[in-house]
Motif scaffolding. Structure first.
Motif, PDB file in Angstrom:
ATOM      1  N   LEU A  86      42.171  36.618  31.016  1.00 31.40           N
ATOM      2  CA  LEU A  86      41.419  37.825  30.695  1.00 31.40           C
ATOM      3  C   LEU A  86      39.942  37.633  31.023  1.00 31.40           C
ATOM      4  N   ILE A  87      39.398  36.484  30.654  1.00 31.56           N
ATOM      5  CA  ILE A  87      37.986  36.209  30.927  1.00 31.56           C
ATOM      6  C   ILE A  87      37.724  36.182  32.433  1.00 31.56           C
ATOM      7  N   LYS A  88      38.668  35.629  33.187  1.00 27.66           N
ATOM      8  CA  LYS A  88      38.536  35.606  34.647  1.00 27.66           C
ATOM      9  C   LYS A  88      38.489  37.032  35.200  1.00 27.66           C
ATOM     10  N   THR A  89      39.340  37.904  34.677  1.00 24.30           N
ATOM     11  CA  THR A  89      39.348  39.297  35.121  1.00 24.30           C
ATOM     12  C   THR A  89      38.046  39.988  34.754  1.00 24.30           C
ATOM     13  N   LEU A  90      37.584  39.798  33.511  1.00 22.79           N
ATOM     14  CA  LEU A  90      36.326  40.410  33.079  1.00 22.79           C
ATOM     15  C   LEU A  90      35.158  39.927  33.927  1.00 22.79           C
ATOM     16  N   SER A  91      35.117  38.642  34.178  1.00 19.17           N
ATOM     17  CA  SER A  91      34.030  38.076  34.975  1.00 19.17           C
ATOM     18  C   SER A  91      33.999  38.711  36.360  1.00 19.17           C
ATOM     19  N   HIS A 134      47.886  45.367  37.332  1.00 19.23           N
ATOM     20  CA  HIS A 134      47.241  44.064  37.469  1.00 19.23           C
ATOM     21  C   HIS A 134      47.628  43.148  36.321  1.00 19.23           C
ATOM     22  N   THR A 135      48.219  42.024  36.652  1.00 19.60           N
ATOM     23  CA  THR A 135      48.499  40.969  35.682  1.00 19.60           C
ATOM     24  C   THR A 135      47.318  40.010  35.733  1.00 19.60           C
ATOM     25  N   TRP A 136      46.709  39.730  34.594  1.00 14.81           N
ATOM     26  CA  TRP A 136      45.418  39.054  34.555  1.00 14.81           C
ATOM     27  C   TRP A 136      45.353  37.764  35.355  1.00 14.81           C
ATOM     28  N   VAL A 137      46.429  37.020  35.441  1.00 12.88           N
ATOM     29  CA  VAL A 137      46.382  35.751  36.168  1.00 12.88           C
ATOM     30  C   VAL A 137      46.251  35.954  37.682  1.00 12.88           C
ATOM     31  N   GLU A 138      46.554  37.166  38.160  1.00 12.55           N
ATOM     32  CA  GLU A 138      46.526  37.442  39.593  1.00 12.55           C
ATOM     33  C   GLU A 138      45.134  37.903  40.041  1.00 12.55           C
ATOM     34  N   THR A 139      44.913  37.888  41.357  1.00 10.13           N
ATOM     35  CA  THR A 139      43.672  38.407  41.917  1.00 10.13           C
ATOM     36  C   THR A 139      43.597  39.910  41.693  1.00 10.13           C
ATOM     37  N   GLU A 143      31.218  33.091  26.778  1.00  7.34           N
ATOM     38  CA  GLU A 143      29.902  32.463  26.877  1.00  7.34           C
ATOM     39  C   GLU A 143      29.897  31.381  27.956  1.00  7.34           C
ATOM     40  N   ASP A 144      30.955  30.571  27.995  1.00  2.24           N
ATOM     41  CA  ASP A 144      31.061  29.510  29.006  1.00  2.24           C
ATOM     42  C   ASP A 144      31.134  30.087  30.412  1.00  2.24           C
ATOM     43  N   ALA A 145      31.658  31.310  30.534  1.00  2.00           N
ATOM     44  CA  ALA A 145      31.807  31.944  31.843  1.00  2.00           C
ATOM     45  C   ALA A 145      30.563  32.721  32.262  1.00  2.00           C
ATOM     46  N   GLY A 146      29.500  32.630  31.477  1.00  2.84           N
ATOM     47  CA  GLY A 146      28.271  33.329  31.827  1.00  2.84           C
ATOM     48  C   GLY A 146      28.240  34.769  31.373  1.00  2.84           C
ATOM     49  N   LEU A 147      29.018  35.091  30.343  1.00  2.10           N
ATOM     50  CA  LEU A 147      29.038  36.441  29.780  1.00  2.10           C
ATOM     51  C   LEU A 147      28.366  36.430  28.412  1.00  2.10           C
ATOM     52  N   VAL A 148      27.770  37.544  28.058  1.00  2.00           N
ATOM     53  CA  VAL A 148      27.062  37.677  26.786  1.00  2.00           C
ATOM     54  C   VAL A 148      27.829  38.638  25.887  1.00  2.00           C
ATOM     55  N   GLY A 181      43.374  34.790  12.448  1.00  3.30           N
ATOM     56  CA  GLY A 181      43.042  33.579  11.728  1.00  3.30           C
ATOM     57  C   GLY A 181      41.933  32.788  12.385  1.00  3.30           C
ATOM     58  N   GLY A 182      41.150  33.450  13.211  1.00  8.89           N
ATOM     59  CA  GLY A 182      39.998  32.793  13.828  1.00  8.89           C
ATOM     60  C   GLY A 182      40.171  32.414  15.275  1.00  8.89           C
ATOM     61  N   GLU A 183      41.401  32.486  15.789  1.00 10.33           N
ATOM     62  CA  GLU A 183      41.630  32.082  17.181  1.00 10.33           C
ATOM     63  C   GLU A 183      40.839  32.925  18.170  1.00 10.33           C
ATOM     64  N   GLU A 184      40.517  34.169  17.792  1.00 15.26           N
ATOM     65  CA  GLU A 184      39.791  35.028  18.724  1.00 15.26           C
ATOM     66  C   GLU A 184      38.407  34.478  19.050  1.00 15.26           C
ATOM     67  N   SER A 185      37.896  33.565  18.217  1.00 14.64           N
ATOM     68  CA  SER A 185      36.601  32.948  18.518  1.00 14.64           C
ATOM     69  C   SER A 185      36.663  32.159  19.830  1.00 14.64           C
ATOM     70  N   LEU A 186      37.865  31.704  20.196  1.00 15.49           N
ATOM     71  CA  LEU A 186      38.039  31.002  21.465  1.00 15.49           C
ATOM     72  C   LEU A 186      37.757  31.926  22.642  1.00 15.49           C
ATOM     73  N   PHE A 187      38.088  33.206  22.470  1.00 15.63           N
ATOM     74  CA  PHE A 187      37.802  34.179  23.527  1.00 15.63           C
ATOM     75  C   PHE A 187      36.303  34.360  23.699  1.00 15.63           C
TER      76      PHE A 187
END
Length: 253
Positions: free
Chosen positions: A167-172, A136-141, A231-236, A220-226
Motif C-alpha cells: 500500500l505504501i509503495k502504491t501511495l508513494s 490494481h492489486t497493490w503489489v503490482e505496478t 515516514e520511512d518512505a518519505g511521506l508525511v 491493537g496498535g499494528e496500524e502504527s507500522l503503516f
C-alpha cells in the motif's frame, strides 16, 4: 451472525468429476449478494454487497459512514478536485461523493472482474453514471504511468498488516509521480492550496496531491507500522481529526 459457507472438499484434492461438480456448486453459492439501504450524511443509497468474496471487498465498514459525514462538513477539500479512491469495495463512498459533490471520481480495487462489476451495478442502482475504475492489486505496478488525481482517498484499508508495504509503495507512486493537468484560468490559487485545522488546532495547508484516509477499525496498535512505514518512505502523516489522516509527499524546504 451469518453462517460461514465452508466446503470440506476444498481441503482435499479430488480428481473425481463428482467432486469437481460439488466444488463448482459451492463456488457459485459463495457469490450470493446482500442488497441493503444505507444513509451516508443524509444521502440514502442502496448498496449490493457480496455475502462472501475472496478479496473481502464485501462489507461497508465504520470508516465509510464517518468519512462521508466528515467530508460533508469539509466540502471545500473535495469541490473541484479530481479524486481516486483506493480499496473502493462496493463503491459506496465514491457513489456518495459523486452524488453529494458532483465531482470527478475514479474507483480502484483488486484486479478482479467481480468487484468492478459490482461497483458498476451499485452506480446504476443509485442513478449514477458508471464511474471510471482502475483495477490494481497493490503489489503490482500501477497501470497509470502519469497519475493526475489531485486527491486520493480511502477508508478502513489497514486491515491486512502484511499488505502495508505494498500500500505504501502504491501511495508513494501516486503522490510522487503526480502530473498536474493542463488547467486554465478556472483553477485558482485557493483551489490548489486548501487549508484545514488539524486535531491539535494548527492550520494545515493541503497542497496537491494528498491522501485522505479515515481509519475507524482498531487492530491493537499494528496500524502504527503503516504510519512509520510512510515516514520511512518519505511521506508525511498528519492527524486532522475525527480519525481522519492526511498523507503527503515530503517536500523540500
Amino acid at each position: 451472525m451469518d453462517t460461514a459457507i465452508f466446503s470440506p472438499s476444498s481441503l482435499f484434492h479430488d480428481e473425481d468429476d463428482e467432486g469437481k461438480d460439488v466444488e463448482e456448486a459451492n463456488l457459485n453459492q459463495l457469490q450470493n449478494y446482500e442488497e441493503r439501504t444505507h444513509t451516508f450524511a443524509g444521502v440514502v443509497l442502496t448498496i449490493r454487497e457480496f455475502s462472501f468474496h475472496q478479496f473481502n471487498a464485501n462489507l461497508l465498514w465504520p470508516g465509510t459512514f464517518a468519512f462521508c459525514e466528515w467530508l460533508s462538513q469539509n466540502r471545500s477539500l473535495i469541490e473541484g478536485q479530481r479524486i481516486l479512491e483506493l480499496g473502493s469495495g462496493t463503491g459506496a463512498l465514491a457513489i456518495f461523493i459523486r452524488r453529494f459533490f458532483g465531482v470527478d471520481i475514479t474507483t480502484s480495487d483488486f484486479d478482479d472482474e467481480e468487484v468492478e462489476e459490482n461497483i458498476a451495478y451499485n452506480c446504476k442502482a443509485n442513478e449514477v453514471k458508471v464511474l471510471p475504475h482502475v483495477r490494481h492489486t497493490w503489489v503490482e505496478t500501477f497501470p497509470v504511468l502519469e497519475p493526475d488525481w489531485d486527491l486520493i482517498i480511502a477508508t478502513d484499508i489497514l486491515l491486512y498488516v502484511k499488505q502495508y508495504p505494498n500500500l505504501i509503495k502504491t501511495l508513494s507512486f501516486l503522490l510522487k509521480n503526480y502530473k498536474q493537468r493542463n488547467i486554465k484560468s478556472e483553477v485558482t490559487e485557493s483551489s490548489q492550496h486548501r487549508r484545514i485545522l488539524t486535531a491539535s488546532g494548527e492550520e494545515l495547508q493541503l497542497q496537491q496531491p494528498v491522501f485522505l484516509m479515515s481509519w475507524r477499525r482498531r487492530l491493537g496498535g499494528e496500524e502504527s507500522l503503516f504510519f512509520s512505514g510512510c515516514e520511512d518512505a518519505g511521506l508525511v502523516t498528519t492527524h486532522i481529526g475525527s480519525r481522519v489522516y492526511c498523507i503527503s509527499s515530503r517536500r523540500e524546504t
